[in-house]
Design an enzyme around this catalytic site. Structure first.
Site, PDB file in Angstrom:
ATOM      1  N   GLY A  92       0.810  -1.214   0.000  1.00 47.46           N
ATOM      2  CA  GLY A  92       0.000   0.000   0.000  1.00 47.46           C
ATOM      3  C   GLY A  92       0.841   1.260   0.000  1.00 47.46           C
ATOM      4  O   GLY A  92       0.341   2.351  -0.253  1.00 47.46           O
ATOM      5  N   GLY A 126      -0.148   6.172   1.451  1.00 44.38           N
ATOM      6  CA  GLY A 126       1.027   5.685   0.732  1.00 44.38           C
ATOM      7  C   GLY A 126       2.346   6.153   1.307  1.00 44.38           C
ATOM      8  O   GLY A 126       3.417   5.845   0.763  1.00 44.38           O
ATOM      9  N   ARG A 183       5.560 -13.047   0.994  1.00 41.90           N
ATOM     10  CA  ARG A 183       5.061 -13.282   2.346  1.00 41.90           C
ATOM     11  C   ARG A 183       4.154 -14.508   2.362  1.00 41.90           C
ATOM     12  O   ARG A 183       3.689 -14.943   1.303  1.00 41.90           O
ATOM     13  CB  ARG A 183       4.223 -12.065   2.788  1.00 41.90           C
ATOM     14  CG  ARG A 183       4.968 -10.751   2.660  1.00 41.90           C
ATOM     15  CD  ARG A 183       4.012  -9.607   2.292  1.00 41.90           C
ATOM     16  NE  ARG A 183       4.758  -8.396   1.910  1.00 41.90           N
ATOM     17  CZ  ARG A 183       4.997  -7.382   2.729  1.00 41.90           C
ATOM     18  NH1 ARG A 183       4.525  -7.391   3.949  1.00 41.90           N
ATOM     19  NH2 ARG A 183       5.711  -6.342   2.325  1.00 41.90           N
ATOM     20  N   ASP A 252       0.590 -11.475   6.708  1.00 43.48           N
ATOM     21  CA  ASP A 252       1.137 -10.636   5.637  1.00 43.48           C
ATOM     22  C   ASP A 252       2.474 -10.026   6.046  1.00 43.48           C
ATOM     23  O   ASP A 252       3.153  -9.423   5.214  1.00 43.48           O
ATOM     24  CB  ASP A 252       0.148  -9.518   5.252  1.00 43.48           C
ATOM     25  CG  ASP A 252      -0.340  -8.730   6.449  1.00 43.48           C
ATOM     26  OD1 ASP A 252      -0.941  -9.343   7.352  1.00 43.48           O
ATOM     27  OD2 ASP A 252      -0.095  -7.521   6.504  1.00 43.48           O
ATOM     28  N   ASN A 253       2.841 -10.179   7.308  1.00 39.74           N
ATOM     29  CA  ASN A 253       4.138  -9.665   7.752  1.00 39.74           C
ATOM     30  C   ASN A 253       5.146 -10.785   7.988  1.00 39.74           C
ATOM     31  O   ASN A 253       6.207 -10.564   8.574  1.00 39.74           O
ATOM     32  CB  ASN A 253       3.967  -8.852   9.041  1.00 39.74           C
ATOM     33  CG  ASN A 253       3.224  -7.547   8.794  1.00 39.74           C
ATOM     34  OD1 ASN A 253       3.193  -7.063   7.669  1.00 39.74           O
ATOM     35  ND2 ASN A 253       2.632  -6.989   9.826  1.00 39.74           N
TER      36      ASN A 253
HETATM   37  P1  AMP Z   1       1.333  -3.114   8.215  1.00 42.20           P
HETATM   38  O1  AMP Z   1       0.448  -3.213   9.420  1.00 42.20           O
HETATM   39  O2  AMP Z   1       2.293  -1.969   8.253  1.00 42.20           O
HETATM   40  O3  AMP Z   1       1.991  -4.393   7.897  1.00 42.20           O
HETATM   41  O4  AMP Z   1       0.368  -2.768   6.983  1.00 42.20           O
HETATM   42  C1  AMP Z   1      -0.777  -3.511   6.642  1.00 42.20           C
HETATM   43  C2  AMP Z   1      -1.254  -3.109   5.275  1.00 42.20           C
HETATM   44  O5  AMP Z   1      -1.591  -1.711   5.241  1.00 42.20           O
HETATM   45  C3  AMP Z   1      -0.237  -3.292   4.151  1.00 42.20           C
HETATM   46  O6  AMP Z   1      -0.931  -3.686   3.019  1.00 42.20           O
HETATM   47  C4  AMP Z   1       0.366  -1.928   4.012  1.00 42.20           C
HETATM   48  O7  AMP Z   1       0.910  -1.707   2.739  1.00 42.20           O
HETATM   49  C5  AMP Z   1      -0.850  -1.034   4.262  1.00 42.20           C
HETATM   50  N1  AMP Z   1      -0.470   0.298   4.754  1.00 42.20           N
HETATM   51  C6  AMP Z   1       0.064   0.620   5.953  1.00 42.20           C
HETATM   52  N2  AMP Z   1       0.248   1.942   6.064  1.00 42.20           N
HETATM   53  C7  AMP Z   1      -0.162   2.496   4.906  1.00 42.20           C
HETATM   54  C8  AMP Z   1      -0.228   3.824   4.381  1.00 42.20           C
HETATM   55  N3  AMP Z   1       0.166   4.873   5.088  1.00 42.20           N
HETATM   56  N4  AMP Z   1      -0.703   3.984   3.130  1.00 42.20           N
HETATM   57  C9  AMP Z   1      -1.133   2.951   2.413  1.00 42.20           C
HETATM   58  N5  AMP Z   1      -1.100   1.688   2.824  1.00 42.20           N
HETATM   59  C10 AMP Z   1      -0.626   1.445   4.059  1.00 42.20           C
HETATM   60 MG    MG Z   2       2.975  -5.209   6.581  1.00 47.28          MG
END
Ligand code: AMP
Ligand code: MG
Length: 487
Positions: A92, A126, A183, A252-253
């Protein structure tokens, strides 16, 4: 040594095509500037560390410039978040710029995080803020230096671009390196969207590129899954042995390579606390420190489910059964070494558990205890450490057992004991308050503290002159910092 324009690309993931990722150009940040770079990570790309200081470096890693051979792609995946399935996630705010291969013949994904919106941004902007980019950078490189498998970080580029979180902050990008950014959630995506052809293509890709030795086995996919189970068991054993709390172990992580991946509200334990929850949005403690062990298995089961088209259920179950025993063996082996033991006895597990219980009840600093235990011969060390414990009778009983165990272990000199123990017991870890100090300085434009902290953490086992302040327990304000999840 290579100049920046001499990198060689071979974009294998991009070649899988549009079912797997989408072409997106990075959206540049304003007034890019180098915050910090890792010389060790630069070396993985054969880059001369001096190039980090050139303006073109900051331009390349803030979306202003791109190599002609780069093919920036946002990957699609899904995953289980806090136990529930989210059908579509994806990069994202990060882009796989391409795969670079170095002179040693290794491929490294260049992944730029904070690069702007993609088709998978959902409600997000983003972007990534400076604070979270610095934390990811420091953690990746610090874990690697501790011997814990992790993605790596090449640099952080700061900017003047405003980004809104709880308050206005500044946008930044971190350039992440890994042999793959695939992942568990990639496999889940193609399984649950019922795209067997793409799923088979993905499985072939991972097998050929990342587990080629499994090709030799009678059941290559099963061999690959077993290897993934083994690597996860070992990685999580290391997290537990060194007090690392990931905080967001969603599938996903979780990397298909068994490396620590996607850093959010992570923390290293200061005081030992088995129930520690570093993610303050994790109200039920799903990802608490001690829960990381069963969650590791839960995540592998989620991956197993997605691999059912390739492997029989019985074989998957059998492979999953390897996780706990392997975890325990790795963990105990490392904890024995942390205690200075070179042999194994049946009761060692108990010795470790009793110690952790005592530390838990007394709020003992997890890292410094082990470091100090190795400073001196066992008898002197435990006599000195005794002051940190509340239940002295129980500690004394433990200390007697420990001294007797050390005596049975073998006859070695004080110097041998110290060298051996200091080689596995770090003096410096990435304490939240140290990161916080470095972030506060960086937010006001002073990057010297981030750079110094990164340097210190790159040699965590080596006592470094003049760096005593990095090997202290946190001050009161730094003990229970709430790290924001919005990053
Ligand atoms: P995370 O919890 O950081 O692993 O993110 C979970 C999902 O949210 C992933 O698909 C990331 O790419 C998306 N994501 C997190 N923060 C943002 C952001 N600021 N803008 C767009 N997508 C985000
Ligand atoms: Mg992530």
């Amino acid at each position: 040594m290579k100049a920046l324009d001499e990198l060689t690309f071979d974009n294998r993931f991009a070649r899988l095509g549009d079912a797997f990722s989408t072409h997106v150009l990075p959206e540049p940040l304003d007034e890019p500037r180098l915050v910090v770079a890792s010389n060790a990570a630069m070396a993985l790309l054969d880059l001369d560390p001096a190039v980090a200081e050139t303006p073109v470096f900051a331009e390349l890693f803030s979306g202003h410039k791109l190599w002609a051979e780069a093919e920036p792609r946002a990957m699609v995946y899904s995953g289980h978040q806090f136990g529930g399935y989210t059908p579509q996630l994806g990069d994202g705010r990060g882009l796989l710029l391409g795969e670079v291969y170095n002179e040693a013949g290794e491929h490294w994904d260049l992944h730029l995080k904070g690069a702007g919106m993609t088709p998978y941004s959902r409600m997000g902007d983003g972007r990534a803020v400076l604070r979270s980019s610095i934390r990811e950078f420091l953690a990746s490189e610090a874990l690697h230096a501790l011997g814990i498998p992790s993605s790596r970080a090449l640099c952080v580029i700061g900017s003047s671009t405003p980004v809104w979180r709880e308050k206005q902050e500044r946008g930044a990008m971190v350039l992440r390196l890994a042999h793959s950014h695939i992942r568990f959630g990639h496999f889940e995506y193609f399984y649950y969207t019922k795209k067997p052809e793409q799923q088979a293509e993905l499985a072939e890709h991972v097998l050929n590129l990342h587990y080629p030795e499994c090709r030799e086995q009678p059941e290559p996919y099963l061999a690959m899954f077993r290897e993934i189970v083994e690597r996860n068991a070992e990685m999580i054993a290391k997290w537990q042995a060194y007090g690392f709390c990931h905080g967001v172990m969603n599938t996903d992580n979780m990397s298909i390579l068994g490396i620590t991946f996607d850093f959010g509200p992570f923390a290293f334990l200061d005081d030992f606390d088995a129930h520690f929850i570093c993610n303050h949005s994790d109200h039920e403690g799903r990802y608490s420190f001690s829960n990381q062990v069963p969650i590791g298995q839960w995540n592998l089961s989620a991956l197993a489910q997605a691999l059912k088209p390739f492997i029989s259920v019985d074989a998957l179950k059998e492979a999953l059964g390897l996780y706990l025993p392997l975890y325990q063996a790795h963990y105990l082996d490392l904890m024995r070494r942390r205690l200075g033991l070179t042999t194994a006895e049946d009761d060692d597990q108990k010795l470790v558990e009793q110690l952790l219980k005592l530390m838990q009840n007394s709020g003992v600093d997890y890292t410094l205890f082990f470091r100090r235990l190795g400073d001196e011969p066992a008898a002197q060390a435990v006599a000195r450490l005794r002051d940190d414990f509340v239940d002295l009778a129980r500690f004394d009983a433990w200390a007697e057992r420990y001294k007797a165990r050390v005596a049975r272990d073998g006859d070695y000199s004080e110097v041998q004991r110290r060298e051996r123990m200091h080689a596995v017991n770090p003096l410096y870890i990435l304490r939240n308050y140290l990161a916080q100090n470095a972030i506060a300085a960086a937010e006001s434009g002073d990057y010297s503290e981030v750079r110094r902290l990164h340097e210190v953490l790159s040699k965590p086992f080596e006592e470094q002159a003049g760096m005593e302040q990095y090997a202290q327990r946190p001050p009161d304000w730094g003990k229970h910092l709430e790290i924001s999840c919005s990053s």
